[in-house]
Scaffold this motif. Structure first.
Motif, PDB file in Angstrom:
ATOM      1  N   ASN A  55     -19.712  52.338  -8.924  1.00  0.00           N
ATOM      2  CA  ASN A  55     -19.618  53.718  -8.465  1.00  0.00           C
ATOM      3  C   ASN A  55     -20.125  53.874  -7.038  1.00  0.00           C
ATOM      4  O   ASN A  55     -19.537  54.603  -6.225  1.00  0.00           O
ATOM      5  CB  ASN A  55     -20.377  54.645  -9.406  1.00  0.00           C
ATOM      6  CG  ASN A  55     -19.689  54.805 -10.750  1.00  0.00           C
ATOM      7  OD1 ASN A  55     -18.523  54.446 -10.908  1.00  0.00           O
ATOM      8  ND2 ASN A  55     -20.408  55.338 -11.721  1.00  0.00           N
ATOM      9  N   ALA A 110     -15.840  68.234  -4.989  1.00  0.00           N
ATOM     10  CA  ALA A 110     -15.416  67.040  -5.707  1.00  0.00           C
ATOM     11  C   ALA A 110     -14.976  67.394  -7.115  1.00  0.00           C
ATOM     12  O   ALA A 110     -15.281  68.473  -7.631  1.00  0.00           O
ATOM     13  CB  ALA A 110     -16.567  66.039  -5.764  1.00  0.00           C
ATOM     14  N   MET A 133     -16.637  56.041 -11.972  1.00  0.00           N
ATOM     15  CA  MET A 133     -16.260  57.054 -10.984  1.00  0.00           C
ATOM     16  C   MET A 133     -14.757  57.273 -10.954  1.00  0.00           C
ATOM     17  O   MET A 133     -13.986  56.316 -10.974  1.00  0.00           O
ATOM     18  CB  MET A 133     -16.743  56.608  -9.602  1.00  0.00           C
ATOM     19  CG  MET A 133     -16.547  57.619  -8.501  1.00  0.00           C
ATOM     20  SD  MET A 133     -17.737  58.957  -8.569  1.00  0.00           S
ATOM     21  CE  MET A 133     -19.230  58.086  -8.041  1.00  0.00           C
ATOM     22  N   GLN A 180     -14.130  60.806   2.880  1.00  0.00           N
ATOM     23  CA  GLN A 180     -15.427  61.398   2.617  1.00  0.00           C
ATOM     24  C   GLN A 180     -15.605  62.646   3.491  1.00  0.00           C
ATOM     25  O   GLN A 180     -14.953  62.801   4.530  1.00  0.00           O
ATOM     26  CB  GLN A 180     -16.528  60.388   2.948  1.00  0.00           C
ATOM     27  CG  GLN A 180     -16.581  59.189   2.017  1.00  0.00           C
ATOM     28  CD  GLN A 180     -17.193  59.542   0.669  1.00  0.00           C
ATOM     29  OE1 GLN A 180     -18.098  60.348   0.578  1.00  0.00           O
ATOM     30  NE2 GLN A 180     -16.687  58.916  -0.378  1.00  0.00           N
ATOM     31  N   ILE A 213     -17.905  54.952  -3.529  1.00  0.00           N
ATOM     32  CA  ILE A 213     -18.277  55.978  -2.549  1.00  0.00           C
ATOM     33  C   ILE A 213     -18.473  55.387  -1.158  1.00  0.00           C
ATOM     34  O   ILE A 213     -17.984  55.914  -0.157  1.00  0.00           O
ATOM     35  CB  ILE A 213     -19.569  56.691  -2.987  1.00  0.00           C
ATOM     36  CG1 ILE A 213     -19.348  57.410  -4.323  1.00  0.00           C
ATOM     37  CG2 ILE A 213     -20.011  57.696  -1.922  1.00  0.00           C
ATOM     38  CD1 ILE A 213     -20.607  57.985  -4.913  1.00  0.00           C
ATOM     39  N   LYS A 214     -19.165  54.268  -1.095  1.00  0.00           N
ATOM     40  CA  LYS A 214     -19.548  53.714   0.202  1.00  0.00           C
ATOM     41  C   LYS A 214     -18.605  52.639   0.717  1.00  0.00           C
ATOM     42  O   LYS A 214     -18.657  52.271   1.882  1.00  0.00           O
ATOM     43  CB  LYS A 214     -20.967  53.148   0.122  1.00  0.00           C
ATOM     44  CG  LYS A 214     -22.024  54.206  -0.141  1.00  0.00           C
ATOM     45  CD  LYS A 214     -23.423  53.614  -0.070  1.00  0.00           C
ATOM     46  CE  LYS A 214     -24.480  54.696  -0.227  1.00  0.00           C
ATOM     47  NZ  LYS A 214     -25.853  54.159  -0.144  1.00  0.00           N
ATOM     48  N   ARG A 273     -18.138  64.832 -11.752  1.00  0.00           N
ATOM     49  CA  ARG A 273     -18.852  63.557 -11.705  1.00  0.00           C
ATOM     50  C   ARG A 273     -18.302  62.583 -10.660  1.00  0.00           C
ATOM     51  O   ARG A 273     -18.485  61.382 -10.777  1.00  0.00           O
ATOM     52  CB  ARG A 273     -18.857  62.863 -13.076  1.00  0.00           C
ATOM     53  CG  ARG A 273     -19.596  63.627 -14.160  1.00  0.00           C
ATOM     54  CD  ARG A 273     -19.720  62.815 -15.438  1.00  0.00           C
ATOM     55  NE  ARG A 273     -20.647  61.712 -15.241  1.00  0.00           N
ATOM     56  CZ  ARG A 273     -20.288  60.440 -15.137  1.00  0.00           C
ATOM     57  NH1 ARG A 273     -19.013  60.103 -15.196  1.00  0.00           N
ATOM     58  NH2 ARG A 273     -21.193  59.495 -14.967  1.00  0.00           N
ATOM     59  N   CYS A 274     -17.631  63.085  -9.660  1.00  0.00           N
ATOM     60  CA  CYS A 274     -17.093  62.210  -8.625  1.00  0.00           C
ATOM     61  C   CYS A 274     -17.841  62.438  -7.322  1.00  0.00           C
ATOM     62  O   CYS A 274     -18.058  63.585  -6.918  1.00  0.00           O
ATOM     63  CB  CYS A 274     -15.599  62.456  -8.413  1.00  0.00           C
ATOM     64  SG  CYS A 274     -14.873  61.377  -7.155  1.00  0.00           S
ATOM     65  N   GLY A 275     -18.217  61.360  -6.655  1.00  0.00           N
ATOM     66  CA  GLY A 275     -18.955  61.465  -5.410  1.00  0.00           C
ATOM     67  C   GLY A 275     -18.097  61.363  -4.163  1.00  0.00           C
ATOM     68  O   GLY A 275     -18.628  61.388  -3.055  1.00  0.00           O
ATOM     69  N   ARG A 319     -20.740  62.984   5.848  1.00  0.00           N
ATOM     70  CA  ARG A 319     -21.038  61.604   5.492  1.00  0.00           C
ATOM     71  C   ARG A 319     -20.323  60.618   6.406  1.00  0.00           C
ATOM     72  O   ARG A 319     -20.208  59.431   6.089  1.00  0.00           O
ATOM     73  CB  ARG A 319     -20.634  61.323   4.043  1.00  0.00           C
ATOM     74  CG  ARG A 319     -21.397  62.139   3.018  1.00  0.00           C
ATOM     75  CD  ARG A 319     -21.054  61.649   1.621  1.00  0.00           C
ATOM     76  NE  ARG A 319     -21.212  62.726   0.666  1.00  0.00           N
ATOM     77  CZ  ARG A 319     -20.452  62.895  -0.409  1.00  0.00           C
ATOM     78  NH1 ARG A 319     -19.455  62.055  -0.643  1.00  0.00           N
ATOM     79  NH2 ARG A 319     -20.666  63.889  -1.244  1.00  0.00           N
ATOM     80  N   THR A 338     -15.639  63.486  -3.089  1.00  0.00           N
ATOM     81  CA  THR A 338     -15.569  64.804  -2.450  1.00  0.00           C
ATOM     82  C   THR A 338     -14.391  64.875  -1.473  1.00  0.00           C
ATOM     83  O   THR A 338     -14.551  65.035  -0.271  1.00  0.00           O
ATOM     84  CB  THR A 338     -16.892  65.133  -1.714  1.00  0.00           C
ATOM     85  OG1 THR A 338     -18.002  64.741  -2.540  1.00  0.00           O
ATOM     86  CG2 THR A 338     -17.006  66.611  -1.428  1.00  0.00           C
TER      87      THR A 338
END
Length: 612
Positions: free
Chosen positions: A249, A316, A81, A262, A253-254, A319-321, A266, A323
């Motif tokens: 990855n 984003a 990521m 984010q 994100i999380k 391929r990136c989560g 989210r 955003t």
């Protein structure tokens, strides 16, 4: 790259990278597989390019001997990521010592160019000398390895960054692009030229959604060499994501590193824009040339207020989560999305908005887009203009640049246009030169010739030791506002140990939001290197390489004529502290004197021999 070892820290020469050197004077191209000198070479980015720049004695950024180095990081183009970064390095036109010597500099951006560049089989491209005619450069993959071709670019002259990219897209499919704008073409009078990098969103929508390698004037250096654009054409080479990388990855994100940026949907703050809300709690959002007024005026550009009138869409990178950025468009009468205006990130929104006295989102968006189209670094552009506005406010009897004032949208817009065309060197050459010509340097908000980002320097004395812009190469900007650190020990440790590791991302190919709090010396990066390349590298090895690269940058600054007195904040911050900022004062003369002494006591012994 070729890996003949699984232990690159112990055997760096068993890792080879492919370099192409182009002599722009003769058109000759030379390809070679080079053994890495150390782990910095393996990781890539400025960790490699600064070692090569250290071999050059450059007294003027605009000279044949100053190379333009374009490379990627080890993880660029991988399944990890945020692994999209492309790096542009050279001696900077805008950042330089008072001795008159240019500083080594790199600039970086995302988009998809870096991945395409890497997928051609090339790891590094170096341009020597200059071309007599405007060119664009095509990098392609072939059965014999990467190919580099120079092509005439007369048809691109004068076009905006976006229009250059869209013109080239018609000629090259399955490709991504980098381009300079008119500012870079007019390098003689504009030192803050940026390089625009194409994005998937841009090529699919036709809308102006570039990313930028903006800092340090690498677009102007590119223009001096008469290169208007790059094309990287290759098939996509993303393989199946391993379980190890998938876990990383998801954590990116999380996990805590990117949670605050984010999207609102989210539970995040809505991108980098969220910095407005965080800093306004302390009245630390820059207003009118970094002088917050202690009122609620920055709240006019809070997201909740902007979305009443404009359409906002979180988007984003490829391929990136995460955003992290927001695209602003007009809102039609029926509530549907209208004309695209600009991409809102915190830095350009503040520095071409609130800090210029512009509090209308539509006006700010059009100034951002204008600067992007002309291809200028939003930070240097906004800060230089804000200095001129502050000068006029202080000298109503002898104003400059037509008497332009804070909040005067039309006149500020005209400054940007004229600077972009190369007709306003007072702005185009940056705030250090403008303030010195006027004899009032105290409120010119740069450090070592490079304009500072949109974080009050009262909250970040670490700016002084940043080597490529305060917020991107010295991660101390949140040490006071987020961590509440006011003691000398914490700041010494932050500058000399923990927070300098932010520069590691500009070696390996990752965006800083991968894990902005810890840098790249983490188990997540170790796991990725093992999964992607079967490399066994420890976190200690990585952190040691990042530290060496940082110190090499610091040593290069000193070699280029910087004195210790130039490692300082703008004088106004110390001499006239702003009482409206609701944070403890950590920039008193006494604190700064003690901080400088202790920081140099740690750095100086390590700088000896670092350039050898």
């Amino acid at each position: 790259m070729k890996f003949l070892t699984t232990d690159p820290a112990a055997e760096p020469s068993a890792v080879l990278y492919k370099r192409c050197t182009v002599d722009l004077k003769t058109g000759e191209t030379t390809f070679v597989d080079l053994p890495c000198r150390n782990l910095e070479d393996v990781l890539g980015g400025f960790g490699r390019s600064f070692q090569d720049l250290a071999k050059r004695q450059i007294e003027n950024a605009y000279c044949d001997e100053n190379p333009l180095i374009i490379n990627t990081g080890l993880l660029t183009g991988s399944s990890v990521m945020t692994a999209l970064r492309t790096y542009f390095s050279g001696y900077s036109p805008i950042k330089g010592s008072k001795k008159g010597l240019p500083a080594a500099m790199w600039s970086t951006g995302s988009g998809k160019l870096g991945a395409k560049f890497k997928w051609t089989g090339l790891d590094e491209l170096i341009f020597e000398n200059c071309s007599k005619k405007p060119l664009y450069v095509v990098i392609t993959e072939s059965g014999k390895g990467p190919q580099v071709e120079l092509k005439p670019a007369d048809h691109l002259l004068g076009l905006s960054t976006h229009d250059k990219i869209m013109a080239l897209q018609k000629e090259y499919d399955n490709a991504h692009f980098a381009a300079i704008g008119p500012a870079g073409e007019n390098w003689q009078n504009n030192y803050m030229g940026a390089v625009a990098l194409s994005t998937e969103n841009q090529l699919k929508s036709g809308e102006d959604k570039c990313r930028f390698a903006g800092r340090g004037g690498m677009g102007s250096l590119m223009g001096y060499k008469n290169i208007l654009a790059l094309v990287a054409q290759s098939s996509d080479k993303i393989g199946k994501v391993s379980e190890a990388v998938k876990k990383v990855n998801i954590n990116v994100i999380k996990g805590g590193g990117s949670a605050r940026i984010q999207p609102l949907s989210r539970g995040g703050g809505g991108g980098t824009w969220a910095a407005y809300d965080v800093l306004q709690e302390f009245h630390a959002v820059p207003v009118n040339n970094f002088r917050p007024q202690g009122n609620d005026i920055p709240e006019k550009l809070f997201r909740e207020n902007v979305e009443k009138k404009y359409d906002i869409k979180s988007e984003a990178c490829y391929r990136c989560g995460i955003t992290c950025h927001n695209n602003i468009s007009e809102k039609n009468a029926d509530g549907s999305r209208g004309e695209f205006l600009a991409k809102f990130d915190y830095e350009p929104l503040n520095l071409l908005g609130t800090n210029l006295g512009i509090h209308d989102a539509g006006q700010a968006a059009r100034l951002i887009q204008l600067g992007d189209n002309y291809g200028m670094d939003a930070i240097s552009l906004g800060v230089t203009i804000s200095y001129a506005l502050a000068y006029n406010e202080r000298h109503p009897e002898k104003t400059i640049l037509g008497g332009v004032s804070f909040g005067n949208y039309e006149k500020i817009r005209e400054l940007i246009i004229q600077a972009g065309k190369g007709k306003l060197p007072e702005i185009g050459k940056g705030s250090m030169r403008l303030s010195e010509s006027l004899g009032e340097t105290a409120y010119a908000y740069h450090v070592k010739g490079l304009e500072i980002a949109a974080y009050q320097p009262e909250t970040n004395p670490g700016y002084a030791w940043a080597i490529a812009g305060g917020h991107m190469s010295m991660g101390t900007y949140g040490l006071l506002t987020r961590e509440g650190k006011t003691d000398l020990d914490s700041w010494v440790k932050g500058i000399t140990e923990d927070k300098l590791h932010i520069v590691g991302f500009d070696m390996i190919g990752l965006c800083k939001f991968f894990d902005i709090a810890k840098g790249i010396g983490t188990q997540m990066v170790v796991d990725c290197l093992k999964s992607e390349f079967d490399l066994d590298v420890s976190t200690e090895d990585i952190r040691a390489a990042v530290r060496r690269a940082f110190l090499r940058g610091l040593a290069l600054e000193l070699r280029q004529g910087y004195t210790k007195a130039e490692f300082c904040l703008p004088a106004e911050v110390i001499e006239d502290p702003n009482p409206n900022i609701k944070l403890p004062s950590i920039t008193s003369p006494e604190f700064i004197e003690k901080l400088e002494k202790r920081v140099w006591e740690i750095f100086e012994p390590e700088l000896k021999g670092i350039l050898d």
